[in-house]
Write an enzyme that holds these catalytic residues in place. Sequence first.
Site, PDB file in Angstrom:
ATOM      1  N   GLY A  34      11.385   7.094 -30.545  1.00 33.62           N
ATOM      2  CA  GLY A  34      11.201   5.526 -30.067  1.00 33.62           C
ATOM      3  C   GLY A  34      12.264   5.478 -30.888  1.00 33.62           C
ATOM      4  N   GLY A  78      11.834   7.424 -22.160  1.00 31.42           N
ATOM      5  CA  GLY A  78      12.367   8.662 -21.986  1.00 31.42           C
ATOM      6  C   GLY A  78      13.445   9.247 -20.713  1.00 31.42           C
ATOM      7  CG  ASP A  79      11.257   8.896 -17.271  1.00 28.57           C
ATOM      8  OD1 ASP A  79      10.968  10.600 -18.042  1.00 28.57           O
ATOM      9  OD2 ASP A  79      10.452   8.655 -17.005  1.00 28.57           O
ATOM     10  N   GLY A 108       8.021  -1.980 -16.090  1.00 26.36           N
ATOM     11  CA  GLY A 108       8.227  -0.949 -15.177  1.00 26.36           C
ATOM     12  C   GLY A 108       8.974   0.412 -15.454  1.00 26.36           C
TER      13      GLY A 108
END
Length: 310
Positions: A235, A271-272, A307
């Site tokens: 993070g 993370g994606d 998003g």
Amino acid sequence: MSDAGPSAPAGASVFVLGSVNRDFVLKVARRPGPGETVTDATLERHNGGKGANQAVAAARAGASVALLACVGEDAIGEEPVRSVGRAGVDVSLVKRVSGVTSGAAFITVTPDGENAITVAPGANRHLFPEDVDAVRERLSDAGVVVAQMEIPPETVARAGLLARESGARFVLNFAPPRPEAPRSVVRAADPLVVNEHEAAFLLGGDRPVRGARDALGAARDLLGLGPNSAVITLGPEGAVFAEARGSNGSSVASGHLPAPPVEPVDTTGAGDTFVGTLAAHLARGASLEEAVEAAVRAGSEAVTREGARG
Ligand code: RIB
């Protein structure tokens, strides 16, 4: 930001298999406790699914990308697939099955940008090893194959095996953690990409992984499970990596790539973005350290936007 990425250099091709979801996002001041109702939420709809998000991120980072996924023959799945196509990803391999609902995710986001996600996988459960076999040639042509765990583990295992057989690099994002996944899946990874919770899960539960120092040791320990390299995302602290070097993996290189400070709006899908960007850079021949550095930057930017696709 434009949806289409820059044109990819030859060989920078990425094959992603994974989930496609419609994300129903509730922005809330706070989450309700059990039996409680909160009434101040606002509803947003976004396109999501870890597989789709990672494919879009790889395309934005300049790779030529194909997505293997499964949706239902319903309205829920239509827009998420279309949006992946608009990002320049080849969606011709996306399978449509009748009689099942497309994947959907129900996400609450609090003012600090933190998310909590419940997924109804629906059609994502219908992506089978045979579907991977059916596109074996496309997969084998790719320099990098990417998978996550929102589709059946045996399908991911098949992709990992075929990727290794064809000499492609297999990037495995072990998210969400699936206890039933065969260990061969993790062994095939190069790198295995996990967050701190997923790292702790793989290393045996009662050992928490917290912060960069701890994660550096954990990334090295993850190599003991068989992958050639491991990355742990942290993070706001960035990410660490460990990579076996030498003919028999006799030495290990590792490092910490810190993240730039940002004001988080929505951490969903960061993370994606990290994984897709990492894959695109590896496909272009970047070292793992260079790829992690680029992925940390992209993931940090993603949390400043709403998003899952930032
Ligand atoms: O990683 C974020 C994603 O997880 C969301 O887009 C949601 O669809 C779930 O798959």
